[in-house]
Design a protein around this motif. Structure first.
Motif, PDB file in Angstrom:
ATOM      1  N   GLN A  54       0.854  -1.095   0.098  1.00  0.00           N
ATOM      2  CA  GLN A  54      -0.084  -0.077   0.053  1.00  0.00           C
ATOM      3  C   GLN A  54       0.839   1.266   0.119  1.00  0.00           C
ATOM      4  OE1 GLN A  54      -3.286   0.331   2.573  1.00  0.00           O
ATOM      5  NE2 GLN A  54      -4.145  -1.525   1.818  1.00  0.00           N
ATOM      6  N   SER A  55       2.061   1.242   0.268  1.00  0.00           N
ATOM      7  CA  SER A  55       2.847   2.237   0.065  1.00  0.00           C
ATOM      8  C   SER A  55       4.098   2.196  -0.493  1.00  0.00           C
ATOM      9  CB  SER A  55       3.242   2.959   1.577  1.00  0.00           C
ATOM     10  OG  SER A  55       4.007   1.862   2.365  1.00  0.00           O
ATOM     11  N   GLY A  56       4.745   3.102  -1.185  1.00  0.00           N
ATOM     12  CA  GLY A  56       5.820   2.897  -2.193  1.00  0.00           C
ATOM     13  C   GLY A  56       5.989   3.748  -3.268  1.00  0.00           C
ATOM     14  N   VAL A  57       6.931   3.761  -3.851  1.00  0.00           N
ATOM     15  CA  VAL A  57       7.101   4.639  -5.288  1.00  0.00           C
ATOM     16  C   VAL A  57       7.268   3.450  -6.373  1.00  0.00           C
ATOM     17  CG1 VAL A  57       8.556   6.253  -6.214  1.00  0.00           C
ATOM     18  CG2 VAL A  57       8.269   6.605  -3.976  1.00  0.00           C
ATOM     19  N   TYR A  58       6.589   3.717  -7.406  1.00  0.00           N
ATOM     20  CA  TYR A  58       6.707   3.008  -8.460  1.00  0.00           C
ATOM     21  C   TYR A  58       6.983   3.951  -9.532  1.00  0.00           C
ATOM     22  CZ  TYR A  58       4.323  -0.311  -5.432  1.00  0.00           C
ATOM     23  OH  TYR A  58       4.292  -1.370  -4.368  1.00  0.00           O
ATOM     24  N   ILE A  59       7.896   3.211 -10.513  1.00  0.00           N
ATOM     25  CA  ILE A  59       8.077   4.137 -11.784  1.00  0.00           C
ATOM     26  C   ILE A  59       7.373   3.168 -12.808  1.00  0.00           C
ATOM     27  CG2 ILE A  59       9.890   4.540 -13.390  1.00  0.00           C
ATOM     28  CD1 ILE A  59      10.160   5.782 -10.577  1.00  0.00           C
ATOM     29  N   TYR A  60       6.623   4.186 -13.782  1.00  0.00           N
ATOM     30  CA  TYR A  60       5.727   3.731 -14.905  1.00  0.00           C
ATOM     31  C   TYR A  60       6.589   4.057 -16.234  1.00  0.00           C
ATOM     32  CZ  TYR A  60       3.782   8.126 -15.781  1.00  0.00           C
ATOM     33  OH  TYR A  60       3.506   9.546 -16.004  1.00  0.00           O
ATOM     34  N   HIS A  61       6.509   3.243 -17.172  1.00  0.00           N
ATOM     35  CA  HIS A  61       6.829   3.558 -18.659  1.00  0.00           C
ATOM     36  C   HIS A  61       5.928   2.996 -19.517  1.00  0.00           C
ATOM     37  CE1 HIS A  61       9.701   4.209 -21.622  1.00  0.00           C
ATOM     38  NE2 HIS A  61       9.544   3.191 -22.233  1.00  0.00           N
ATOM     39  N   ILE A  62       5.445   4.097 -20.347  1.00  0.00           N
ATOM     40  CA  ILE A  62       4.490   3.501 -21.269  1.00  0.00           C
ATOM     41  C   ILE A  62       5.110   3.976 -22.757  1.00  0.00           C
ATOM     42  CG2 ILE A  62       2.262   4.179 -22.203  1.00  0.00           C
ATOM     43  CD1 ILE A  62       1.515   5.295 -19.468  1.00  0.00           C
ATOM     44  N   SER A  63       5.035   2.847 -23.596  1.00  0.00           N
ATOM     45  CA  SER A  63       5.653   3.092 -24.879  1.00  0.00           C
ATOM     46  C   SER A  63       4.945   2.674 -26.198  1.00  0.00           C
ATOM     47  CB  SER A  63       6.847   2.115 -24.790  1.00  0.00           C
ATOM     48  OG  SER A  63       7.007   0.894 -24.594  1.00  0.00           O
ATOM     49  N   GLY A  64       5.001   3.263 -27.159  1.00  0.00           N
ATOM     50  CA  GLY A  64       4.279   2.522 -28.190  1.00  0.00           C
ATOM     51  C   GLY A  64       4.951   3.006 -29.704  1.00  0.00           C
ATOM     52  N   GLU A  65       4.418   3.089 -30.648  1.00  0.00           N
ATOM     53  CA  GLU A  65       4.753   3.655 -32.002  1.00  0.00           C
ATOM     54  C   GLU A  65       5.118   5.048 -31.931  1.00  0.00           C
ATOM     55  OE1 GLU A  65       2.965   4.119 -36.276  1.00  0.00           O
ATOM     56  OE2 GLU A  65       3.308   1.921 -35.584  1.00  0.00           O
ATOM     57  N   LYS A  66       4.018   5.926 -31.111  1.00  0.00           N
ATOM     58  CA  LYS A  66       4.282   7.144 -31.287  1.00  0.00           C
ATOM     59  C   LYS A  66       4.433   7.803 -29.973  1.00  0.00           C
ATOM     60  CE  LYS A  66       1.315   7.623 -35.323  1.00  0.00           C
ATOM     61  NZ  LYS A  66       0.130   8.283 -35.860  1.00  0.00           N
ATOM     62  N   ILE A  67       4.687   7.084 -28.931  1.00  0.00           N
ATOM     63  CA  ILE A  67       4.768   7.618 -27.525  1.00  0.00           C
ATOM     64  C   ILE A  67       6.013   6.792 -26.617  1.00  0.00           C
ATOM     65  CG2 ILE A  67       2.985   6.032 -26.557  1.00  0.00           C
ATOM     66  CD1 ILE A  67       3.054   9.768 -25.513  1.00  0.00           C
ATOM     67  N   ASN A  68       6.403   7.624 -25.797  1.00  0.00           N
ATOM     68  CA  ASN A  68       7.630   7.097 -24.985  1.00  0.00           C
ATOM     69  C   ASN A  68       7.361   7.834 -23.709  1.00  0.00           C
ATOM     70  OD1 ASN A  68       9.451   5.598 -23.998  1.00  0.00           O
ATOM     71  ND2 ASN A  68      11.014   6.263 -25.264  1.00  0.00           N
ATOM     72  N   GLN A  69       6.757   7.440 -22.742  1.00  0.00           N
ATOM     73  CA  GLN A  69       6.636   8.462 -21.326  1.00  0.00           C
ATOM     74  C   GLN A  69       6.772   7.592 -20.115  1.00  0.00           C
ATOM     75  OE1 GLN A  69       2.288   9.966 -21.319  1.00  0.00           O
ATOM     76  NE2 GLN A  69       2.547  10.295 -19.059  1.00  0.00           N
ATOM     77  N   SER A  70       7.379   8.263 -19.258  1.00  0.00           N
ATOM     78  CA  SER A  70       7.872   7.883 -17.949  1.00  0.00           C
ATOM     79  C   SER A  70       7.403   8.738 -16.817  1.00  0.00           C
ATOM     80  CB  SER A  70       9.244   7.474 -18.118  1.00  0.00           C
ATOM     81  OG  SER A  70       9.794   6.466 -18.688  1.00  0.00           O
ATOM     82  N   GLY A  71       7.264   8.253 -15.760  1.00  0.00           N
ATOM     83  CA  GLY A  71       6.895   8.986 -14.367  1.00  0.00           C
ATOM     84  C   GLY A  71       6.987   8.101 -13.324  1.00  0.00           C
ATOM     85  N   LYS A  72       6.628   8.822 -11.901  1.00  0.00           N
ATOM     86  CA  LYS A  72       6.494   7.994 -10.858  1.00  0.00           C
ATOM     87  C   LYS A  72       5.176   8.109 -10.278  1.00  0.00           C
ATOM     88  CE  LYS A  72       8.643  11.401  -7.684  1.00  0.00           C
ATOM     89  NZ  LYS A  72       9.601  11.653  -6.888  1.00  0.00           N
ATOM     90  N   ILE A  73       4.698   7.127  -9.656  1.00  0.00           N
ATOM     91  CA  ILE A  73       3.754   7.158  -8.736  1.00  0.00           C
ATOM     92  C   ILE A  73       3.915   6.747  -7.496  1.00  0.00           C
ATOM     93  CG2 ILE A  73       1.394   5.751  -8.440  1.00  0.00           C
ATOM     94  CD1 ILE A  73       1.557   5.078 -11.411  1.00  0.00           C
TER      95      ILE A  73
END
Length: 76
Positions: A54-73
């Protein structure tokens, strides 16, 4: 891409802004270990993070043909 994050419900809502081909979402814990990977083919995807601690830091990475996005939750 990340539309909303509901920390109380531990729900992440991802909305594709155009008709990209399917995207890939990868979630990593703070140690860099992948904890979830999935394809995002729907226009709006809701992901429950309740299976993670329930607690913590997670890093997300979303990738595709026209997109490349990262961030933290930060889950409190």
């Amino acid at each position: 891409l990340i539309k909303d994050f509901y920390p109380g419900a531990l729900t992440l809502v991802i909305e594709k802004s155009d008709n990209n081909k399917p995207l890939k979402l990868s979630l990593y814990n703070i140690k860099g270990i992948m904890v979830k990977e999935m394809k995002l083919s729907d226009e709006i995807t809701q992901i429950s993070l309740s299976e993670f601690p329930q607690s913590g830091v997670y890093i997300y990475h979303i990738s595709g043909e026209k997109i490349n996005q990262s961030g933290k939750i930060i889950v409190k």
